[in-house]
Design a protein around this motif. Structure first.
Motif, PDB file in Angstrom:
ATOM      1  N   VAL A  47       0.829  -1.214   0.000  1.00 64.06           N
ATOM      2  CA  VAL A  47       0.000   0.000   0.000  1.00 64.06           C
ATOM      3  C   VAL A  47       0.858   1.256   0.000  1.00 64.06           C
ATOM      4  CG1 VAL A  47      -2.133  -0.964   0.919  1.00 64.06           C
ATOM      5  CG2 VAL A  47      -0.385  -0.171   2.509  1.00 64.06           C
ATOM      6  N   GLY A  49       4.276   2.031   0.870  1.00 62.53           N
ATOM      7  CA  GLY A  49       5.372   2.437   1.755  1.00 62.53           C
ATOM      8  C   GLY A  49       6.587   2.891   0.950  1.00 62.53           C
ATOM      9  N   LEU A  65       6.584   0.185   6.393  1.00 61.64           N
ATOM     10  CA  LEU A  65       5.195   0.174   6.863  1.00 61.64           C
ATOM     11  C   LEU A  65       4.769  -1.178   7.437  1.00 61.64           C
ATOM     12  CD1 LEU A  65       2.994   2.393   4.534  1.00 61.64           C
ATOM     13  CD2 LEU A  65       4.195   2.939   6.642  1.00 61.64           C
ATOM     14  N   HIS A  66       4.857  -2.233   6.656  1.00 62.28           N
ATOM     15  CA  HIS A  66       4.366  -3.529   7.145  1.00 62.28           C
ATOM     16  C   HIS A  66       5.352  -4.671   6.933  1.00 62.28           C
ATOM     17  CE1 HIS A  66       0.977  -1.101   5.440  1.00 62.28           C
ATOM     18  NE2 HIS A  66       0.638  -1.126   6.709  1.00 62.28           N
ATOM     19  N   GLY A  67       6.570  -4.336   6.561  1.00 62.21           N
ATOM     20  CA  GLY A  67       7.621  -5.353   6.583  1.00 62.21           C
ATOM     21  C   GLY A  67       7.794  -6.223   5.351  1.00 62.21           C
ATOM     22  N   ALA A  68       7.153  -5.891   4.241  1.00 61.15           N
ATOM     23  CA  ALA A  68       7.424  -6.657   3.012  1.00 61.15           C
ATOM     24  C   ALA A  68       8.898  -6.496   2.646  1.00 61.15           C
ATOM     25  CB  ALA A  68       6.541  -6.161   1.873  1.00 61.15           C
TER      26      ALA A  68
END
Ligand code: FES
Length: 103
Positions: A47, A49, A65-68
């Motif tokens: 999304v 980051g 943001l969410h660690g991808a």
């Protein structure tokens, strides 16, 4: 016709560092992977980051943001939640200047 744009000085990033650069309206993440510069699209395919602000370990960058995780040398996605690769851009050096090739 590809366009080559200077984005940094070669001394700007130490190995293991990265930064975001905006070039002609394109947001890129520039990394120094063990002494070699690489550029990928800055925008995480999850999304959005900013990968240029992510932690770089070896050639793996982690989205803040969410660690991808992505391969900073190729843009390939290595770990979710992102599923799609980001684009990579050719980098070249001329003297102390780092250039990126845009399409
Ligand atoms: S925006 Fe990158 S992992 Fe969510």
């Amino acid at each position: 016709m590809p366009k080559t744009v200077k984005v940094a000085d070669v001394t700007e990033l130490q190995p293991g560092e990265g930064k975001t650069v905006d070039v002609e309206g394109v947001s890129l993440a520039l990394f120094n992977v063990d002494g070699t510069y690489f550029a990928i699209a800055n925008t995480c395919t999850h999304v959005g980051g900013s990968l240029g602000e992510g932690a770089l370990i070896g050639k793996e960058v982690t989205c803040p943001l969410h660690g991808a995780q992505f391969d900073a040398t190729s843009g390939k996605v290595l770990g979710g939640p992102a599923r799609n690769d980001v684009k990579s851009f050719p980098v070249s050096l001329e003297g102390d200047d780092v250039f990126i090739e845009l399409e």
